[in-house]
Design a protein around this motif. Structure first.
Motif, PDB file in Angstrom:
ATOM      1  N   LEU A   5       0.776  -1.136  -0.115  1.00 44.81           N
ATOM      2  CA  LEU A   5       0.357   0.135  -0.035  1.00 44.81           C
ATOM      3  C   LEU A   5       0.702   1.368  -0.022  1.00 44.81           C
ATOM      4  O   LEU A   5       2.015   1.199   0.902  1.00 44.81           O
ATOM      5  N   LYS A   6       0.614   1.804  -1.358  1.00 44.67           N
ATOM      6  CA  LYS A   6       1.244   3.403  -0.614  1.00 44.67           C
ATOM      7  C   LYS A   6       0.473   4.402  -1.492  1.00 44.67           C
ATOM      8  O   LYS A   6      -0.269   4.474  -1.934  1.00 44.67           O
ATOM      9  N   GLU A  12       3.552  13.645   4.452  1.00 43.22           N
ATOM     10  CA  GLU A  12       3.068  14.502   5.979  1.00 43.22           C
ATOM     11  C   GLU A  12       2.497  14.485   6.537  1.00 43.22           C
ATOM     12  O   GLU A  12       2.793  13.683   8.374  1.00 43.22           O
ATOM     13  N   THR A  13       0.818  13.497   6.608  1.00 44.53           N
ATOM     14  CA  THR A  13       0.040  13.341   7.462  1.00 44.53           C
ATOM     15  C   THR A  13       0.250  12.175   7.825  1.00 44.53           C
ATOM     16  O   THR A  13       0.280  11.156   8.699  1.00 44.53           O
ATOM     17  N   VAL A  14       0.957  10.991   6.990  1.00 40.30           N
ATOM     18  CA  VAL A  14       1.376   9.477   7.342  1.00 40.30           C
ATOM     19  C   VAL A  14       2.897   9.908   8.155  1.00 40.30           C
ATOM     20  O   VAL A  14       2.443   9.098   9.521  1.00 40.30           O
ATOM     21  N   ARG A  15       3.563  10.794   8.158  1.00 41.90           N
ATOM     22  CA  ARG A  15       4.701  10.616   8.937  1.00 41.90           C
ATOM     23  C   ARG A  15       4.245  11.473  10.271  1.00 41.90           C
ATOM     24  O   ARG A  15       4.692  10.954  11.441  1.00 41.90           O
ATOM     25  N   LEU A  16       3.041  12.271  10.176  1.00 44.73           N
ATOM     26  CA  LEU A  16       2.903  12.442  11.963  1.00 44.73           C
ATOM     27  C   LEU A  16       2.188  10.974  12.214  1.00 44.73           C
ATOM     28  O   LEU A  16       2.185  11.494  14.159  1.00 44.73           O
ATOM     29  N   VAL A  17       0.861  10.769  12.149  1.00 44.01           N
ATOM     30  CA  VAL A  17       0.187  10.071  12.359  1.00 44.01           C
ATOM     31  C   VAL A  17       1.445   8.051  12.833  1.00 44.01           C
ATOM     32  O   VAL A  17       1.387   8.012  14.392  1.00 44.01           O
ATOM     33  N   GLY A  18       2.575   8.508  12.375  1.00 45.89           N
ATOM     34  CA  GLY A  18       3.626   7.008  12.573  1.00 45.89           C
ATOM     35  C   GLY A  18       4.290   7.753  14.003  1.00 45.89           C
ATOM     36  O   GLY A  18       4.569   7.459  14.401  1.00 45.89           O
ATOM     37  N   GLU A  19       4.396   9.089  13.626  1.00 45.04           N
ATOM     38  CA  GLU A  19       5.229   9.433  15.272  1.00 45.04           C
ATOM     39  C   GLU A  19       4.974  10.055  15.784  1.00 45.04           C
ATOM     40  O   GLU A  19       4.975   8.785  16.908  1.00 45.04           O
ATOM     41  N   MET A  20       3.485   9.356  15.789  1.00 50.69           N
ATOM     42  CA  MET A  20       2.272   9.811  17.273  1.00 50.69           C
ATOM     43  C   MET A  20       2.467   8.359  17.896  1.00 50.69           C
ATOM     44  O   MET A  20       2.414   7.805  19.255  1.00 50.69           O
ATOM     45  N   ILE A  21       3.146   7.219  16.700  1.00 51.13           N
ATOM     46  CA  ILE A  21       3.157   5.333  17.105  1.00 51.13           C
ATOM     47  C   ILE A  21       3.755   5.763  18.389  1.00 51.13           C
ATOM     48  O   ILE A  21       3.971   4.869  18.855  1.00 51.13           O
ATOM     49  N   ARG A  22       5.249   5.772  17.373  1.00 52.06           N
ATOM     50  CA  ARG A  22       6.473   5.924  17.867  1.00 52.06           C
ATOM     51  C   ARG A  22       6.604   6.100  19.518  1.00 52.06           C
ATOM     52  O   ARG A  22       6.844   5.455  19.981  1.00 52.06           O
ATOM     53  N   LEU A  43      -6.053   5.973   2.444  1.00 47.54           N
ATOM     54  CA  LEU A  43      -5.029   7.075   4.026  1.00 47.54           C
ATOM     55  C   LEU A  43      -5.708   5.847   5.159  1.00 47.54           C
ATOM     56  O   LEU A  43      -5.236   5.260   6.348  1.00 47.54           O
ATOM     57  N   ALA A  44      -7.544   5.757   5.226  1.00 50.97           N
ATOM     58  CA  ALA A  44      -7.615   4.843   6.646  1.00 50.97           C
ATOM     59  C   ALA A  44      -6.950   3.869   6.641  1.00 50.97           C
ATOM     60  O   ALA A  44      -6.893   2.897   7.801  1.00 50.97           O
ATOM     61  N   LYS A  45      -6.968   2.633   5.868  1.00 50.88           N
ATOM     62  CA  LYS A  45      -6.440   1.464   5.513  1.00 50.88           C
ATOM     63  C   LYS A  45      -4.475   2.147   6.000  1.00 50.88           C
ATOM     64  O   LYS A  45      -4.506   0.563   7.075  1.00 50.88           O
ATOM     65  N   TYR A  46      -4.245   2.827   5.406  1.00 48.89           N
ATOM     66  CA  TYR A  46      -2.982   2.928   5.543  1.00 48.89           C
ATOM     67  C   TYR A  46      -2.830   3.083   7.037  1.00 48.89           C
ATOM     68  O   TYR A  46      -1.934   2.039   7.940  1.00 48.89           O
ATOM     69  N   ILE A  47      -3.464   3.804   7.857  1.00 48.78           N
ATOM     70  CA  ILE A  47      -3.291   4.347   9.082  1.00 48.78           C
ATOM     71  C   ILE A  47      -3.136   2.944   9.763  1.00 48.78           C
ATOM     72  O   ILE A  47      -3.075   2.520  11.249  1.00 48.78           O
ATOM     73  N   ALA A  48      -4.943   1.754   9.601  1.00 46.54           N
ATOM     74  CA  ALA A  48      -5.038   0.833  10.527  1.00 46.54           C
ATOM     75  C   ALA A  48      -3.819   0.144  10.175  1.00 46.54           C
ATOM     76  O   ALA A  48      -3.273  -0.623  11.540  1.00 46.54           O
ATOM     77  N   ALA A  49      -2.999   0.092   9.232  1.00 45.97           N
ATOM     78  CA  ALA A  49      -1.419  -0.807   9.429  1.00 45.97           C
ATOM     79  C   ALA A  49      -0.409  -0.526  10.048  1.00 45.97           C
ATOM     80  O   ALA A  49       0.037  -0.815  10.992  1.00 45.97           O
ATOM     81  N   GLN A  50      -0.558   0.918   9.636  1.00 45.98           N
ATOM     82  CA  GLN A  50       0.043   1.864  10.982  1.00 45.98           C
ATOM     83  C   GLN A  50      -0.062   1.320  12.296  1.00 45.98           C
ATOM     84  O   GLN A  50       1.060   0.597  13.523  1.00 45.98           O
ATOM     85  N   ALA A 178       0.465  10.017 -12.696  1.00 45.15           N
ATOM     86  CA  ALA A 178       0.965   9.067 -14.235  1.00 45.15           C
ATOM     87  C   ALA A 178       1.223   8.457 -14.065  1.00 45.15           C
ATOM     88  O   ALA A 178       1.509   7.199 -14.495  1.00 45.15           O
ATOM     89  N   GLU A 179       2.395   7.943 -12.766  1.00 41.66           N
ATOM     90  CA  GLU A 179       2.825   7.009 -12.072  1.00 41.66           C
ATOM     91  C   GLU A 179       1.910   5.825 -11.880  1.00 41.66           C
ATOM     92  O   GLU A 179       1.674   4.425 -11.914  1.00 41.66           O
ATOM     93  N   ILE A 180       1.132   6.260 -11.014  1.00 41.84           N
ATOM     94  CA  ILE A 180      -0.130   5.473 -11.143  1.00 41.84           C
ATOM     95  C   ILE A 180      -1.083   4.861 -12.186  1.00 41.84           C
ATOM     96  O   ILE A 180      -1.770   3.566 -12.058  1.00 41.84           O
ATOM     97  N   LEU A 181      -0.933   5.804 -13.144  1.00 39.58           N
ATOM     98  CA  LEU A 181      -1.915   5.098 -13.826  1.00 39.58           C
ATOM     99  C   LEU A 181      -1.319   4.422 -14.546  1.00 39.58           C
ATOM    100  O   LEU A 181      -1.942   3.988 -15.612  1.00 39.58           O
ATOM    101  N   GLN A 182       0.331   4.718 -15.389  1.00 40.29           N
ATOM    102  CA  GLN A 182       0.819   4.172 -16.114  1.00 40.29           C
ATOM    103  C   GLN A 182       0.840   2.685 -15.212  1.00 40.29           C
ATOM    104  O   GLN A 182       0.893   1.072 -16.047  1.00 40.29           O
ATOM    105  N   SER A 183       0.790   2.170 -13.827  1.00 40.15           N
ATOM    106  CA  SER A 183       1.202   1.099 -13.094  1.00 40.15           C
ATOM    107  C   SER A 183      -0.440   0.273 -13.145  1.00 40.15           C
ATOM    108  O   SER A 183      -0.368  -0.678 -13.710  1.00 40.15           O
ATOM    109  N   ASN A 184      -1.778   1.027 -13.405  1.00 41.16           N
ATOM    110  CA  ASN A 184      -2.758   0.632 -13.991  1.00 41.16           C
ATOM    111  C   ASN A 184      -3.000   0.258 -14.659  1.00 41.16           C
ATOM    112  O   ASN A 184      -4.013  -0.538 -14.865  1.00 41.16           O
ATOM    113  N   TYR A 185      -2.993   1.062 -16.096  1.00 41.24           N
ATOM    114  CA  TYR A 185      -3.201   1.232 -17.295  1.00 41.24           C
ATOM    115  C   TYR A 185      -1.758   0.274 -18.163  1.00 41.24           C
ATOM    116  O   TYR A 185      -1.685   1.389 -18.636  1.00 41.24           O
TER     117      TYR A 185
END
Length: 335
Positions: A5-6, A12-22, A43-50, A178-185
């Protein structure tokens, strides 16, 4: 980041939540808001994974048992609550059971995570849902977390907003789109991907819907036709462009909204020049052409007019009468 999951554009949001968990201050009540297509559920699923990853360092490893079960959709402690066909949550069937279940310790992980998506779509029960969840949000058990998502944070009660971590979604860069679309299509032509990126303007969901020729693709086409007809000042051609939405409320609203962004950009180009980097619309070329025939004052009047008519559509005014009236007023503004 997790190998399965990327997250794009919200690092920055991911970093903030990660810092809180650490720091062992992991959030237990979260609101994620942002327009449709920006990836709130992802993002909700990623935070769940965190929160659930066995390493507990704020970065999902992607290889532990918890991460693998999340990736496969089989984790017993991760729940995405379902609404009915109309988008409403049936409180006795889906919300109250969460409150009861949250008191029970997790089966596999150190924490249970409940995701309640698109709460703004639950028009009939949104306030009731929030009131029922309020106690859980105020005093969540140490082994439970609730993540709510909505397009607009204004739909949340002040008592809820004051007790949650609020995270706003941001658009992604064109290169990431563009990177996401090239990967999916992988078989798509470069021009097709470029068109989708330009239309989606940093909204991955919109970009994908454009590639799939979904409603957003049709709405972009209609908005471009409206812009072309408006530049010509032709009420008849504007009505023909409205007809591209087939009389569907959601499609008409989206086309008018996209056209309002084109008008907004035309005002920017008129005031700051044609090389301004502040454009936000799905069609820069249409905005540039419209700026040649529309003064900044007329563009401002037209933008305000479109916002008013979007409000009328939301208030369930007769679509045919609304479209006919709007077409005439657009043509009048553009003369």
């Amino acid at each position: 980041m997790s190998s399965h999951l990327k997250i794009y554009g919200n690092e920055e949001t991911v970093r903030l939540v990660g810092e809180m968990i650490r720091k062992k201050r992991e959030p237990h009540s979260i609101v994620i808001h942002g327009e449709k297509g920006l990836g709130k559920k992802t993002l909700a699923k990623y935070i769940a994974a965190q929160l659930m990853c066995e390493r507990q360092d704020g970065v999902p490893c992607g290889v532990c048992k918890a991460c693998r079960m999340l990736a496969n959709g089989t984790h017993p402690d991760f729940t995405v609550v379902k609404s009915n066909a109309n988008g409403n949550y049936i409180v006795d069937e889906s919300i109250r059971p969460i409150v009861y279940d949250a008191a029970i310790k997790p089966n596999e992980s150190n924490i249970k995570v409940y995701v309640i998506p698109d709460l703004d779509m639950s028009v009939n029960t949104s306030v009731q849902v929030q009131n029922i969840l309020l106690k859980l949000i105020e005093e969540p058990p140490p082994h439970a977390a609730v993540i709510l998502t909505a397009r607009n944070k204004e739909i949340f009660l002040p008592t809820v907003i004051s007790r949650v971590l609020t995270l706003g979604m941001v658009s992604v860069k064109d290169a990431d789109s563009a990177e996401i679309l090239q990967s999916n299509y992988p078989d798509a032509a470069a021009r097709e991907i470029s068109d989708a990126v330009s239309a989606g303007r940093g909204n991955i969901g919109r970009c994908k819907e454009y590639m799939d020729k979904g409603q957003f693709y049709s709405s972009v086409f209609a908005a471009r036709e409206i812009a072309k007809a408006a530049a010509a000042g032709s009420e008849y051609e504007i009505l023909k462009a409205f007809a591209q939405t087939d009389g569907k409320k959601a499609a008409l609203r989206e086309a008018i909204y996209l056209f309002s962004e084109i008008v907004r950009d035309s005002c920017i180009f008129r005031l700051e020049g044609k090389h301004s980097e502040l454009s936000v619309s799905c069609d820069k070329q249409s905005a540039l052409k419209l700026s040649d025939s529309l003064s900044a004052a007329a563009g401002t009047r037209l933008y305000d007019l479109l916002c008013d008519y979007i409000g009328r559509i939301d208030a369930n005014c007769n679509l045919t009468l609304t479209a006919n009236s709007l077409a005439g007023q657009i043509a009048q503004c553009c003369k």
